[in-house]
Design a protein around this motif. Structure first.
Motif, PDB file in Angstrom:
ATOM      1  N   ASN A  62       0.827  -1.203   0.000  1.00  0.00           N
ATOM      2  CA  ASN A  62       0.000   0.000   0.000  1.00  0.00           C
ATOM      3  C   ASN A  62       0.862   1.255   0.000  1.00  0.00           C
ATOM      4  O   ASN A  62       1.921   1.304   0.623  1.00  0.00           O
ATOM      5  N   ASN A  65       0.069   6.969   3.234  1.00  0.00           N
ATOM      6  CA  ASN A  65      -0.933   8.033   3.341  1.00  0.00           C
ATOM      7  C   ASN A  65      -0.277   9.287   3.916  1.00  0.00           C
ATOM      8  O   ASN A  65       0.110   9.312   5.080  1.00  0.00           O
ATOM      9  N   GLY A  67      -1.765  12.254   4.174  1.00  0.00           N
ATOM     10  CA  GLY A  67      -2.723  13.222   4.710  1.00  0.00           C
ATOM     11  C   GLY A  67      -2.657  14.520   3.915  1.00  0.00           C
ATOM     12  O   GLY A  67      -2.418  14.514   2.707  1.00  0.00           O
ATOM     13  N   GLU A  70       0.347  15.817   1.664  1.00  0.00           N
ATOM     14  CA  GLU A  70       0.396  15.525   0.232  1.00  0.00           C
ATOM     15  C   GLU A  70       0.230  16.794  -0.603  1.00  0.00           C
ATOM     16  O   GLU A  70       0.660  16.852  -1.753  1.00  0.00           O
ATOM     17  N   ASP A 138       0.507  15.089  10.037  1.00  0.00           N
ATOM     18  CA  ASP A 138       0.321  14.054   9.024  1.00  0.00           C
ATOM     19  C   ASP A 138       1.661  13.579   8.464  1.00  0.00           C
ATOM     20  O   ASP A 138       1.848  12.389   8.187  1.00  0.00           O
ATOM     21  N   ALA A 142       3.012   9.803   8.617  1.00  0.00           N
ATOM     22  CA  ALA A 142       3.425   9.112   7.398  1.00  0.00           C
ATOM     23  C   ALA A 142       4.823   8.529   7.551  1.00  0.00           C
ATOM     24  O   ALA A 142       5.101   7.403   7.103  1.00  0.00           O
TER      25      ALA A 142
END
Length: 276
Positions: A62, A65, A67, A70, A138, A142
């Motif tokens: 995966n 992420n 958050g 990005e 975030d 990450a």
């Protein structure tokens, strides 16, 4: 009678193999070794033998992420230094340090410059401490996610020197520093994910390029680095850097990706493009 029928088939396979052994490419396989297969050999073999679908754990890797981190091309906790003129496409910001530590001029950024106070670059910076606080949180989450991925497909590949290699999708881990002294290729489809865990420093040498092939996208490439990251002069980097410490671009270096640093980002007449 059956044996006689097999002989022509075996002979064809041997001819295909022997006629395609004149060139080698250093391609990394899921075992972490190099496969000496040429495009010609691969093509000839596929014409004789139908491909077999084999389940692989790298296909289920995966993406990380990010958050709202990005949304940033550059995000740091202790500032952004800069030697004019850099060209940055994407939002940038720094928190919790004051906006006076963001040393980028308005005409260098195609995007928004976020700061925690009104001391940022004038007249273009936007004060939004709340957004920056969330983005930094975030970014840290990450980093923890990416650094904590287990069961790597490739462990200590090249003993920390991956110059000249073609890297296929998967989770990579190095327990020491990583150097890239010569050009490398990252090869995969548009949905393939690459995560590179580096326990030490990451150094891309001057003039060295990272190239994407096969549809691989910078937005799906994550470099999670425990120590400083340095991209040498006129080098080119691909992917998102999640750095525990500083990220440094030397003169003329370019990056198609993001620089998300838990200390500072240093620019020197660079081009930074946030991937879409």
């Amino acid at each position: 009678m059956k044996k006689n029928k097999l002989f022509p088939i075996i002979a064809v396979l041997l001819v295909v193999l022997m006629s395609s052994c004149d060139q080698n490419n250093d391609i990394v396989t899921p075992s972490g070794t190099s496969a000496a297969l040429t495009p010609k050999m691969s093509s000839n073999l596929s014409a004789v033998v139908k491909s077999v679908n084999t389940p692989s754990k790298v296909s289920s890797l995966n993406a990380v992420n990010l958050g709202i981190a990005e949304d940033f091309a550059i995000l740091s906790k202790t500032g952004i230094t800069n030697v004019y003129k850099s060209t940055i496409t994407g939002d940038i910001g720094s928190s919790p340090i004051t906006g006076s530590a963001v040393l980028v001029e308005c005409n260098e950024v195609v995007g928004t410059i976020y700061t925690v106070d009104a001391a940022g670059p004038l007249p273009c910076s936007i004060t939004n401490a709340t957004r920056l606080t969330v983005a930094i949180g975030d970014m840290e989450t990450a980093y923890t996610d990416a650094a904590g991925r287990s069961n790597p497909d490739f462990l200590n590949l090249g003993a920390g020197d991956i110059g000249g290699k073609t890297l296929t999708p998967g989770l990579y881990k190095w327990s020491t520093a990583l150097i890239i002294p010569t050009d490398i290729t990252i090869s995969g489809s548009s949905t393939d994910v690459f995560i590179f865990q580096v326990a030490g420093t990451l150094k891309l040498s001057s003039g060295v390029r990272i190239t994407l092939t096969g549809g691989a996208q910078a937005k799906n490439i994550f470099w999670v680095v425990a120590d400083a990251v340095t991209c040498g002069t006129t080098s080119h980097f691909e992917g998102t850097i999640l750095g525990m410490t500083g990220i440094n671009l030397q003169t003329g270096a370019t990056i198609n990706g993001r620089m998300l640093a838990q200390t500072a980002v240093t620019l020197q007449m660079n081009t930074v493009t946030q991937p879409q």
